[in-house]
Design a protein around this motif. Structure first.
Motif, PDB file in Angstrom:
ATOM      1  N   ALA A 240       0.851  -1.199   0.000  1.00  0.00           N
ATOM      2  CA  ALA A 240       0.000   0.000   0.000  1.00  0.00           C
ATOM      3  C   ALA A 240       0.883   1.245   0.000  1.00  0.00           C
ATOM      4  O   ALA A 240       0.612   2.224  -0.699  1.00  0.00           O
ATOM      5  CB  ALA A 240      -0.937  -0.022   1.209  1.00  0.00           C
ATOM      6  N   GLN A 241       1.973   1.198   0.743  1.00  0.00           N
ATOM      7  CA  GLN A 241       2.904   2.336   0.786  1.00  0.00           C
ATOM      8  C   GLN A 241       3.556   2.587  -0.558  1.00  0.00           C
ATOM      9  O   GLN A 241       4.004   3.683  -0.849  1.00  0.00           O
ATOM     10  CB  GLN A 241       4.026   2.090   1.800  1.00  0.00           C
ATOM     11  N   ALA A 242       3.647   1.542  -1.367  1.00  0.00           N
ATOM     12  CA  ALA A 242       4.262   1.669  -2.690  1.00  0.00           C
ATOM     13  C   ALA A 242       3.241   2.071  -3.759  1.00  0.00           C
ATOM     14  O   ALA A 242       3.577   2.142  -4.938  1.00  0.00           O
ATOM     15  CB  ALA A 242       4.933   0.351  -3.081  1.00  0.00           C
ATOM     16  N   GLY A 243       1.996   2.300  -3.362  1.00  0.00           N
ATOM     17  CA  GLY A 243       0.982   2.740  -4.317  1.00  0.00           C
ATOM     18  C   GLY A 243       0.240   1.613  -5.020  1.00  0.00           C
ATOM     19  O   GLY A 243      -0.536   1.854  -5.947  1.00  0.00           O
ATOM     20  N   THR A 558      10.737  10.100  -6.614  1.00  0.00           N
ATOM     21  CA  THR A 558       9.304  10.299  -6.384  1.00  0.00           C
ATOM     22  C   THR A 558       8.836   9.522  -5.157  1.00  0.00           C
ATOM     23  O   THR A 558       9.226   8.370  -4.958  1.00  0.00           O
ATOM     24  CB  THR A 558       8.516   9.811  -7.615  1.00  0.00           C
ATOM     25  N   LYS A 559       7.969  10.166  -4.354  1.00  0.00           N
ATOM     26  CA  LYS A 559       7.399   9.473  -3.200  1.00  0.00           C
ATOM     27  C   LYS A 559       5.907   9.253  -3.390  1.00  0.00           C
ATOM     28  O   LYS A 559       5.225  10.092  -3.986  1.00  0.00           O
ATOM     29  CB  LYS A 559       7.624  10.301  -1.941  1.00  0.00           C
ATOM     30  N   VAL A 560       5.433   8.134  -2.859  1.00  0.00           N
ATOM     31  CA  VAL A 560       3.991   7.883  -2.856  1.00  0.00           C
ATOM     32  C   VAL A 560       3.433   8.544  -1.600  1.00  0.00           C
ATOM     33  O   VAL A 560       3.798   8.181  -0.482  1.00  0.00           O
ATOM     34  CB  VAL A 560       3.695   6.372  -2.855  1.00  0.00           C
ATOM     35  N   LEU A 561       2.548   9.530  -1.796  1.00  0.00           N
ATOM     36  CA  LEU A 561       2.035  10.299  -0.648  1.00  0.00           C
ATOM     37  C   LEU A 561       0.718   9.744  -0.125  1.00  0.00           C
ATOM     38  O   LEU A 561       0.440   9.827   1.073  1.00  0.00           O
ATOM     39  CB  LEU A 561       1.849  11.763  -1.046  1.00  0.00           C
ATOM     40  N   LEU A 562      -0.092   9.234  -1.034  1.00  0.00           N
ATOM     41  CA  LEU A 562      -1.407   8.740  -0.615  1.00  0.00           C
ATOM     42  C   LEU A 562      -1.822   7.594  -1.529  1.00  0.00           C
ATOM     43  O   LEU A 562      -1.645   7.685  -2.744  1.00  0.00           O
ATOM     44  CB  LEU A 562      -2.442   9.877  -0.719  1.00  0.00           C
ATOM     45  N   THR A 563      -2.348   6.520  -0.935  1.00  0.00           N
ATOM     46  CA  THR A 563      -2.904   5.424  -1.727  1.00  0.00           C
ATOM     47  C   THR A 563      -4.344   5.238  -1.285  1.00  0.00           C
ATOM     48  O   THR A 563      -4.618   5.096  -0.083  1.00  0.00           O
ATOM     49  CB  THR A 563      -2.121   4.122  -1.503  1.00  0.00           C
ATOM     50  N   VAL A 564      -5.251   5.269  -2.255  1.00  0.00           N
ATOM     51  CA  VAL A 564      -6.672   5.080  -1.956  1.00  0.00           C
ATOM     52  C   VAL A 564      -7.144   3.845  -2.701  1.00  0.00           C
ATOM     53  O   VAL A 564      -6.920   3.716  -3.910  1.00  0.00           O
ATOM     54  CB  VAL A 564      -7.503   6.315  -2.390  1.00  0.00           C
ATOM     55  N   GLY A 567     -11.981   3.755  -2.255  1.00  0.00           N
ATOM     56  CA  GLY A 567     -12.402   4.957  -1.531  1.00  0.00           C
ATOM     57  C   GLY A 567     -11.754   5.122  -0.172  1.00  0.00           C
ATOM     58  O   GLY A 567     -11.916   6.157   0.463  1.00  0.00           O
ATOM     59  N   GLU A 568     -11.017   4.111   0.294  1.00  0.00           N
ATOM     60  CA  GLU A 568     -10.397   4.209   1.629  1.00  0.00           C
ATOM     61  C   GLU A 568      -8.885   4.390   1.516  1.00  0.00           C
ATOM     62  O   GLU A 568      -8.251   3.787   0.656  1.00  0.00           O
ATOM     63  CB  GLU A 568     -10.688   2.932   2.435  1.00  0.00           C
ATOM     64  N   ASP A 569      -8.314   5.180   2.414  1.00  0.00           N
ATOM     65  CA  ASP A 569      -6.862   5.373   2.416  1.00  0.00           C
ATOM     66  C   ASP A 569      -6.189   4.110   2.943  1.00  0.00           C
ATOM     67  O   ASP A 569      -6.446   3.693   4.065  1.00  0.00           O
ATOM     68  CB  ASP A 569      -6.458   6.539   3.337  1.00  0.00           C
ATOM     69  N   THR A 570      -5.330   3.522   2.119  1.00  0.00           N
ATOM     70  CA  THR A 570      -4.576   2.369   2.608  1.00  0.00           C
ATOM     71  C   THR A 570      -3.157   2.788   2.977  1.00  0.00           C
ATOM     72  O   THR A 570      -2.421   2.046   3.597  1.00  0.00           O
ATOM     73  CB  THR A 570      -4.524   1.260   1.545  1.00  0.00           C
ATOM     74  N   TRP A 571      -2.771   3.996   2.545  1.00  0.00           N
ATOM     75  CA  TRP A 571      -1.476   4.567   2.938  1.00  0.00           C
ATOM     76  C   TRP A 571      -1.580   6.085   2.859  1.00  0.00           C
ATOM     77  O   TRP A 571      -2.101   6.622   1.894  1.00  0.00           O
ATOM     78  CB  TRP A 571      -0.350   4.073   2.039  1.00  0.00           C
TER      79      TRP A 571
END
Ligand code: ZN
Length: 577
Positions: A240-243, A558-564, A567-571
């Motif tokens: 999830a942190q990796a997008g 590049t950084k992954v800032l948000l993974t959805v 509809g829910e944030d997983t990171w």
């Protein structure tokens, strides 16, 4: 709840298709809107947008800020993207769960023998409770003359058995204590489809190739179910942190599927997973236990059909069957038309053609997608032959069978790959021109084959659907790293200057497509996800910089800032406000 939202997603996508933005879903409350972004949608008809609206697990609006803002209710949360880059959630189309045990040593970042020994020693000291030291990730380049030997492990660990798989999993290195425990001596014969590497005196040097690895693996105590589950959850968080929002497992067993069902029930599943069940009969390194000594029948496949019938939500699906036709170039086990340069070796074929054709056609008849690991030109051709055979005898179309990795295809096979509707699942990190690629892989192939090996461009030019993958845990599942390699064909430190066979480079947008739209197509999910359009699942990623607008050598920053996902944030990175 998942099923309900999935049904509403399907309803929305059938009711409203053409306009990109056309008002909220009937009765759907808009939970969040994301505005002021630079959104790459993956939709050729409208590749860019500025804002998204999410209701439940579904995108209900994609378009300009002003349009999307009109969808917001009084209590809708508004997220300002601050001009940041957004893409559909990434899919890794070939991955191996559950991945390295949290009780194993990861050697994939090791580049010298000294680092290898230091990391091993430190891990052993940190884990006095482990009866065995196991690990993974080494490459030949770290050893003098590229020759692996047990003495390099013995020098740092001699009191406990050690077994370390190479980074592609097709060979491994044991220490002397492990050889003693396994009873492997100069008298031990090679098993079918495997080699025990020996020195001139006939003594085993500790290296085991392909099926020979089982000689050691069978004496390593198995992990507990609880350890395996904790390992899986750890890796799901990392992904999830990796997008990543989706992945295709490429060697699934019913036991693995059960572990994912448990994660789903525990609400810990952060990834949509499709399963490629181990082909029965299994032939080759990992799967000899699945081998049959008679032709396969429908009854043999019944457990997979039952699993497929049971799992059909948007989170977990059994879609495919995974077989292995050959090994790797580095181990000289990938099956080639002509010998590896300087040798008379042409690889180890895992399948006899008739048996493969019969097996593939049975799965094809039962409606499964077949995924065949094939790396050498001759193995790729054998796989394509089996798909053509299945389509002919069954009269089937649209199965989207796949060749996995396809590192060194015959150029003249690309046309028929396209015409058969075969998907190629390639692995950008295989083209990362590190020491192993430059000193072992490239010279073994030579000037006729190396220039088009792992060229992602040749598949795009032939208009073959190409889905990207990591083959984790052979390589990192870091998508940003994969994009950087596909675009530059250079290592992180810019080598070689000008890129390794730069004709194989592709654009950032092509690489993104292979990680999103094409991945969804490869798992039959294109109606539901893969691009950011109204009615699709709300799976997307916010990145720290616009990949399409920067110097390609800066992609890796590049950084992954948000993974959805759904509809829910997983990171959510602390850097994302
Ligand atoms: Zn694999």
């Amino acid at each position: 709840m998942r099923l309900k939202t999935m049904l509403s997603a399907m309803l929305v996508s059938t009711l409203l298709t053409v306009p990109v933005w056309a008002g909220p879903a009937p009765g759907g409350h808009v939970d969040r809107i994301f505005v002021n972004g630079r959104i790459w949608t993956g939709n050729v008809a409208q590749p860019w947008a500025k804002a998204l609206a999410v209701s439940g697990d579904t995108l209900v609006g994609v378009g300009e800020d002003a349009d999307v803002r009109t969808l917001a209710a009084a209590d809708t949360a508004v997220v300002d993207l601050g001009g940041r880059f957004v893409t559909p959630g990434f899919q890794d189309s070939h991955i191996h769960f559950p991945g390295p045990s949290i009780n194993s040593v990861d050697l994939s970042d090791v580049t010298t023998l000294a680092q290898f020994q230091a990391k091993l020693k430190a891990f052993a000291q940190a884990h006095p409770e482990l009866p065995w030291i196991v690990g993974k990730g080494w490459g030949y380049a770290i050893f003098p003359q590229e020759k692996a030997d047990k003495k390099f492990i013995d020098a740092v660990i001699s009191d406990r058995p050690v077994y370390l798989a190479a980074r592609d999993g097709h060979m491994g290195l044991a220490n002397s204590a492990a050889l003693r425990l396994a009873g492997v001596t100069s008298a031990t014969q090679d098993p079918p489809n495997g080699h025990i590497m020996k020195n001139r005196k006939g003594e085993p040097i500790g290296e085991f190739k392909e099926a020979a690895q089982a000689l050691i693996r069978k004496v390593i105590p198995p992990e507990t179910e609880e350890d395996r589950y904790r390992t899986l959850l750890t890796h799901l968080d990392e992904m999830a942190q990796a997008g990543l929002t989706a992945a295709h497992d490429a060697m699934s067993t019913p036991r693995l599927v059960e572990m994912f069902e448990r994660a789903l029930a525990d609400d810990r599943l952060k990834l949509r997973v499709r399963f490629g069940m181990v082909m029965v009969p299994g032939v080759g390194g990992y799967s000899r236990q699945h081998r049959l000594e008679r032709p396969i029948t429908e009854a043999d496949v019944a457990p997979y059909v039952n699993l497929r019938n049971k799992l059909h939500g948007s989170m977990l699906k059994v879609t495919s069957i995974k077989g292995v036709l050959d090994g790797t170039v580095d181990a000289m086990t990938a099956v080639m038309d002509k010998p590896y340069v300087g040798t008379d070796i042409t690889g180890i074929p895992f399948w006899e053609t008739n048996e493969l054709n019969q097996t593939v056609s049975l799965y094809d008849k039962l409606g499964f997608q077949v995924m065949l690991h094939a790396i050498g030109d001759k193995a790729v051709a054998q796989g394509l032959d089996s798909f053509a055979y299945a389509a002919r005898v069954n009269g089937t179309t649209g199965r989207r069978h796949r060749i996995e990795h396809a590192e060194v295809p015959r150029l003249e096979d690309l046309r028929r790959m396209h015409d058969l509707g075969v998907i190629v699942v390639t692995t950008p990190m295989f083209a990362n021109p590190d020491e192993t690629v430059l000193k072992n892989f490239d010279p073994l192939l030579g000037p006729e084959r190396a220039p088009h090996a792992d060229s992602f461009r040749i598949f795009d030019d032939a208009e073959i659907i190409q889905a990207f993958s990591s083959d984790w845990d052979a390589f990192t599942f870091d998508v940003i790293e994969g994009i950087a390699v596909a675009v530059t064909r250079q290592t992180a430190d810019g080598k070689p200057v000008g890129g390794w066979y730069p004709a194989g480079r592709i654009s950032v947008e092509a690489a993104l497509r292979h990680y999103t739209v094409d991945g969804a197509y490869a798992t039959f999910d294109e109606a539901e996800r893969g691009m950011l359009t109204k009615g699709k699942l709300a799976d997307f990623v916010v990145l720290s910089q616009d990949l399409t607008a920067i110097d390609p050598m800066k992609i890796r920053q590049t950084k992954v800032l948000l993974t959805v996902m759904g509809g829910e944030d997983t990171w959510r990175s602390p850097e994302f406000r």
